[in-house]
Design a protein around this motif. Structure first.
Motif, mmCIF file in Angstrom:
data_model
loop_
_atom_site.group_PDB
_atom_site.id
_atom_site.type_symbol
_atom_site.label_atom_id
_atom_site.label_comp_id
_atom_site.label_asym_id
_atom_site.label_seq_id
_atom_site.Cartn_x
_atom_site.Cartn_y
_atom_site.Cartn_z
ATOM 1 N N GLN A 31 13.404 63.455 -4.717
ATOM 2 C CA GLN A 31 14.871 63.349 -4.728
ATOM 3 C C GLN A 31 15.392 62.753 -3.429
ATOM 4 O OE1 GLN A 31 16.486 67.193 -5.667
ATOM 5 N NE2 GLN A 31 15.879 67.084 -7.862
ATOM 6 N N LYS A 32 14.853 63.244 -2.309
ATOM 7 C CA LYS A 32 15.289 62.698 -1.016
ATOM 8 C C LYS A 32 14.922 61.222 -0.901
ATOM 9 C CE LYS A 32 15.148 67.037 1.600
ATOM 10 N NZ LYS A 32 14.550 67.725 2.772
ATOM 11 N N ILE A 33 13.688 60.881 -1.377
ATOM 12 C CA ILE A 33 13.253 59.474 -1.315
ATOM 13 C C ILE A 33 14.212 58.591 -2.123
ATOM 14 C CG2 ILE A 33 11.404 57.891 -1.981
ATOM 15 C CD1 ILE A 33 9.416 60.207 -1.401
ATOM 16 N N GLU A 34 14.534 59.020 -3.350
ATOM 17 C CA GLU A 34 15.404 58.235 -4.222
ATOM 18 C C GLU A 34 16.785 58.078 -3.611
ATOM 19 O OE1 GLU A 34 16.578 55.911 -7.314
ATOM 20 O OE2 GLU A 34 14.553 56.640 -6.814
ATOM 21 N N LYS A 35 17.346 59.130 -3.055
ATOM 22 C CA LYS A 35 18.672 59.080 -2.446
ATOM 23 C C LYS A 35 18.708 58.137 -1.266
ATOM 24 C CE LYS A 35 22.257 62.066 -0.525
ATOM 25 N NZ LYS A 35 22.639 63.461 -0.175
ATOM 26 N N ALA A 36 17.683 58.218 -0.374
ATOM 27 C CA ALA A 36 17.633 57.359 0.805
ATOM 28 C C ALA A 36 17.458 55.900 0.405
ATOM 29 C CB ALA A 36 16.495 57.808 1.716
ATOM 30 N N ARG A 37 16.604 55.630 -0.619
ATOM 31 C CA ARG A 37 16.384 54.254 -1.065
ATOM 32 C C ARG A 37 17.678 53.670 -1.646
ATOM 33 N NH1 ARG A 37 12.092 55.029 -3.896
ATOM 34 N NH2 ARG A 37 10.622 54.290 -2.311
ATOM 35 N N ALA A 38 18.433 54.463 -2.417
ATOM 36 C CA ALA A 38 19.674 53.971 -3.020
ATOM 37 C C ALA A 38 20.679 53.614 -1.939
ATOM 38 C CB ALA A 38 20.246 55.021 -3.972
ATOM 39 N N ALA A 39 20.815 54.456 -0.925
ATOM 40 C CA ALA A 39 21.764 54.177 0.144
ATOM 41 C C ALA A 39 21.389 52.905 0.890
ATOM 42 C CB ALA A 39 21.834 55.370 1.096
ATOM 43 N N LEU A 40 20.100 52.714 1.109
ATOM 44 C CA LEU A 40 19.634 51.531 1.824
ATOM 45 C C LEU A 40 19.895 50.261 1.009
ATOM 46 C CD1 LEU A 40 18.102 50.215 4.173
ATOM 47 C CD2 LEU A 40 15.954 50.724 2.949
ATOM 48 N N GLU A 41 19.588 50.280 -0.284
ATOM 49 C CA GLU A 41 19.784 49.105 -1.135
ATOM 50 C C GLU A 41 21.265 48.715 -1.188
ATOM 51 O OE1 GLU A 41 17.594 47.163 -2.455
ATOM 52 O OE2 GLU A 41 15.948 48.371 -1.636
ATOM 53 N N ALA A 42 22.179 49.712 -1.249
ATOM 54 C CA ALA A 42 23.597 49.423 -1.290
ATOM 55 C C ALA A 42 24.039 48.677 -0.042
ATOM 56 C CB ALA A 42 24.390 50.711 -1.443
ATOM 57 N N ARG A 43 23.568 49.103 1.121
ATOM 58 C CA ARG A 43 23.974 48.422 2.364
ATOM 59 C C ARG A 43 23.394 47.016 2.433
ATOM 60 N NH1 ARG A 43 25.559 53.446 1.462
ATOM 61 N NH2 ARG A 43 27.012 54.174 3.104
ATOM 62 N N LYS A 44 22.217 46.827 1.933
ATOM 63 C CA LYS A 44 21.638 45.478 1.918
ATOM 64 C C LYS A 44 22.447 44.536 1.034
ATOM 65 C CE LYS A 44 16.808 46.710 2.954
ATOM 66 N NZ LYS A 44 15.415 46.719 2.444
ATOM 67 N N GLU A 45 22.927 45.039 -0.119
ATOM 68 C CA GLU A 45 23.745 44.197 -0.992
ATOM 69 C C GLU A 45 25.056 43.830 -0.306
ATOM 70 O OE1 GLU A 45 24.305 46.208 -4.680
ATOM 71 O OE2 GLU A 45 22.199 46.049 -5.293
ATOM 72 N N TRP A 46 25.682 44.792 0.363
ATOM 73 C CA TRP A 46 26.926 44.485 1.080
ATOM 74 C C TRP A 46 26.691 43.409 2.144
ATOM 75 C CZ3 TRP A 46 28.745 50.197 2.233
ATOM 76 C CH2 TRP A 46 29.062 50.839 0.992
ATOM 77 N N LEU A 47 25.566 43.526 2.849
ATOM 78 C CA LEU A 47 25.249 42.557 3.887
ATOM 79 C C LEU A 47 25.052 41.163 3.292
ATOM 80 C CD1 LEU A 47 24.603 41.917 6.838
ATOM 81 C CD2 LEU A 47 22.198 42.527 6.377
ATOM 82 N N ALA A 48 24.421 41.107 2.132
ATOM 83 C CA ALA A 48 24.208 39.802 1.483
ATOM 84 C C ALA A 48 25.544 39.159 1.137
ATOM 85 C CB ALA A 48 23.359 39.990 0.224
#
Length: 469
Positions: free
Chosen positions: A442-459
Motif C-alpha cells: 500500500q505504501k509503495i503504491e501510494k508513493a508511486r502514484a504521487a511521484l507519477e503525478a508530479r512527473k506528469e505536471w512537470l512534462a
C-alpha cells in the motif's frame, strides 16, 4: 140503453206539462250544426195495445170518477173521469200519455248517444227530464220511468262534465299560450339594452296589442281575473320597454357625442404628424394613435365613417411618404451589401492567421471601410455581421496567443514551477525508495502514484516552456 138516455161523456185526462217550443230568436242563435231539441212528448199516431194493456194495470177509477195510479208504494190521484163506469176508457188517455213519456225517454237516449253535444242542449234535456218525471199525470210503471230517467240524467251529467273538462283543458291551454306570449314580451324587455335589436323589438311591441286582441277573439276565452292579470303584466312590460328605450337612446346620444370629441382629438394629432420624416418615432406614434382609436367609444355610424376617412387619410399620407423613402433606401442598402460582401471576402482571406500584426492591421482597414459602406437590408444584416465577427475573433485569438507566449512574467512563472516540481520529484523518489524498503504494498503504491503525478505536471510545464521559446 134507452133512447131517452144519453151516454155520459168520456173522461178527459189532465194534460201532461210540456215545455214550450223554442222561439225563432232562440233557434236563430243556435249553431247551424246543432241538432233540434227533442220534443217532450212527441205525437204518437198509434200505440201498441199490449203496451197500453200493461200500462192500464197501474191505474184505477173510483166510483166518484177519481183516477189514481200506483206509483211505487203509494197511490196517487192524477185526474177525474166523467164516466167512471168504463174504467178502460177512462184510463186509456192516461196510458197513452205514459207511452208518450216512454217515447220521449227513447228519443232522449238516442240524443245522448249522438257524437256531439252542447252544454245548453244537455241542460235543457235535464230540465225536461226533471219536469216531466216529477209527478207525471200518467198511468203506467212510473218507478221504471223514473229509474230510466235517472240513468239518462246521470248520462247527461257525465257528458256535461266531459264538456266542462274539455272546456277547462282548452282554457288552461289558452292560458298557457297567452302566458307564454306575455313571458316572451317580458323576456324581451329584461334583456341588456345594449344587446337588444331595437328595430325588431320596436316592431314586436307595436304588434303586441293587435296580437293580444286577436288571441282574445280567436282563442278560448279566459276567466276575467286571469285575463286582467296577464294584461297588467303586458302593460307593465310595455311601460318598462318605453322607459328603457328612452334611457338607452339618451345615453347613446351622450356616448356618440363623447366618441366624436375623442376621435376629433385623434384626427388632429394624426394630421399634425402626417408630414413628419422622423420615420421611427412617428411610426410608433401612429401605432399608439391606432390603439387609442380602437379603444375609443363607438359613435354614430355615419359620423364614425366620416371621421375614420379623415384619420386614415392622414395615416396614409405619412406611410406613403415613408414607403417611398424606404424604397429609395432599400436600393442604396443593396449596393452597400455588395460592398460589404467584397470586404468579407478580403477579411476571410486573412485566415488562418500567419502574422498576427499584419492580419490585425489589414482587418482594421477593412473595418474602417465597412463602417463607411453604410446600412444593408435588415434580412442580410445578421448573416454578414456574423461572418465579420468570426474573422475578428480569429485575429484576436492569434494576438492573445502571441502575447501569452512572449510575456516575461509567464516565462518566470513557468521556470519557477518547473524548479519546484523537480525538487518535489526528488523528494517523492526518496519516499518511494523508503516504501519499497518496507515491503508494504500500500505504501509503495501510494508513493508511486504521487511521484507519477508530479512527473506528469512537470512534462506539461516543460511543453509550455518550449512553446514560449
Amino acid at each position: 140503453m134507452s133512447e131517452s138516455e144519453t151516454p155520459a161523456p168520456r173522461p178527459v185526462p189532465r194534460p201532461v206539462p210540456r215545455p214550450a217550443a223554442p222561439s225563432p230568436a232562440v233557434l236563430a242563435a243556435r249553431p247551424a250544426d246543432a241538432a233540434p231539441l227533442i220534443p217532450v212528448a212527441p205525437p204518437v199516431v198509434e200505440h201498441d195495445e199490449a203496451q197500453v194493456a200493461e200500462a192500464l194495470a197501474f191505474g184505477a177509477v173510483a166510483e166518484d170518477g177519481t183516477v189514481t195510479v200506483t206509483d211505487g208504494t203509494q197511490v196517487r190521484e192524477i185526474g177525474k173521469a166523467e164516466d167512471p163506469s168504463d174504467h178502460e176508457a177512462a184510463l186509456r188517455p192516461f196510458a197513452h200519455a205514459y207511452l208518450d213519456l216512454v217515447a220521449f225517454l227513447d228519443q232522449t237516449e238516442s240524443r245522448l248517444a249522438a257524437p256531439t253535444h252542447t252544454q245548453a242542449e244537455l241542460n235543457r234535456l235535464l230540465e225536461q227530464l226533471r219536469k216531466n218525471l216529477k209527478e207525471p199525470q200518467v198511468v203506467g210503471d212510473i218507478p221504471a220511468l223514473r229509474k230510466r230517467a235517472g240513468e239518462l240524467r246521470e248520462k247527461a251529467k257525465e257528458l256535461i262534465q266531459g264538456l266542462e273538462a274539455e272546456r277547462t283543458k282548452a282554457r288552461e291551454e289558452a292560458t298557457a299560450r297567452r302566458t307564454a306570449f306575455v313571458e316572451s314580451i317580458e323576456e324581451l324587455v329584461s334583456q341588456d339594452p345594449s344587446r337588444i335589436s331595437w328595430k325588431s323589438a320596436g316592431e314586436t311591441m307595436r304588434q303586441m296589442v293587435p296580437t293580444w286582441k286577436a288571441m282574445q277573439k280567436e282563442d278560448v276565452s279566459l276567466d276575467r281575473p286571469t285575463e286582467d292579470a296577464l294584461w297588467k303584466r303586458l302593460s307593465a312590460a310595455r311601460g318598462t320597454f318605453d322607459r328603457v328605450r328612452r334611457q338607452f337612446f339618451s345615453q347613446l346620444d351622450e356616448q356618440h357625442a363623447e366618441a366624436e370629441r375623442v376621435k376629433e382629438e385623434l384626427i388632429a394629432r394624426a394630421e399634425s404628424l402626417q408630414d413628419s420624416t422622423d420615420w421611427g418615432p412617428t411610426v410608433r406614434e401612429f401605432r399608439s394613435l391606432m390603439d387609442s382609436w380602437r379603444q375609443a367609444p363607438r359613435g354614430n355610424r355615419k359620423k364614425d365613417d366620416q371621421q375614420w376617412t379623415r384619420f386614415k387619410a392622414a395615416q396614409d399620407t405619412f406611410f406613403a411618404a415613408r414607403n417611398a423613402d424606404l424604397q429609395a433606401s432599400d436600393a442604396e442598402q443593396h449596393e452597400n451589401l455588395q460592398v460589404k460582401e467584397q470586404l468579407l471576402t478580403e477579411a476571410e482571406a486573412l485566415l488562418p492567421v500567419q502574422d498576427h500584426k499584419q492580419a490585425a492591421e489589414a482587418l482594421r482597414r477593412i473595418q474602417d471601410r465597412w463602417e463607411e459602406a453604410g446600412k444593408v437590408p435588415r434580412a442580410d444584416m445578421r448573416r454578414i455581421e456574423d461572418r465579420l465577427h468570426a474573422v475578428e475573433r480569429a485575429v484576436k485569438k492569434a494576438e492573445d496567443d502571441e502575447w501569452r507566449r512572449t510575456d516575461p512574467r509567464t516565462k518566470a512563472r513557468v521556470e519557477g514551477a518547473s524548479s519546484q516540481l523537480q525538487a518535489a520529484i526528488a523528494s517523492y523518489e526518496e519516499d518511494l525508495a523508503k516504501a519499497e524498503a518496507t515491503g508494504d504494498p500500500q505504501k509503495i503504491e501510494k508513493a508511486r502514484a504521487a511521484l507519477e503525478a508530479r512527473k506528469e505536471w512537470l512534462a506539461v510545464i516543460e511543453r509550455s516552456a518550449r512553446d514560449l521559446g
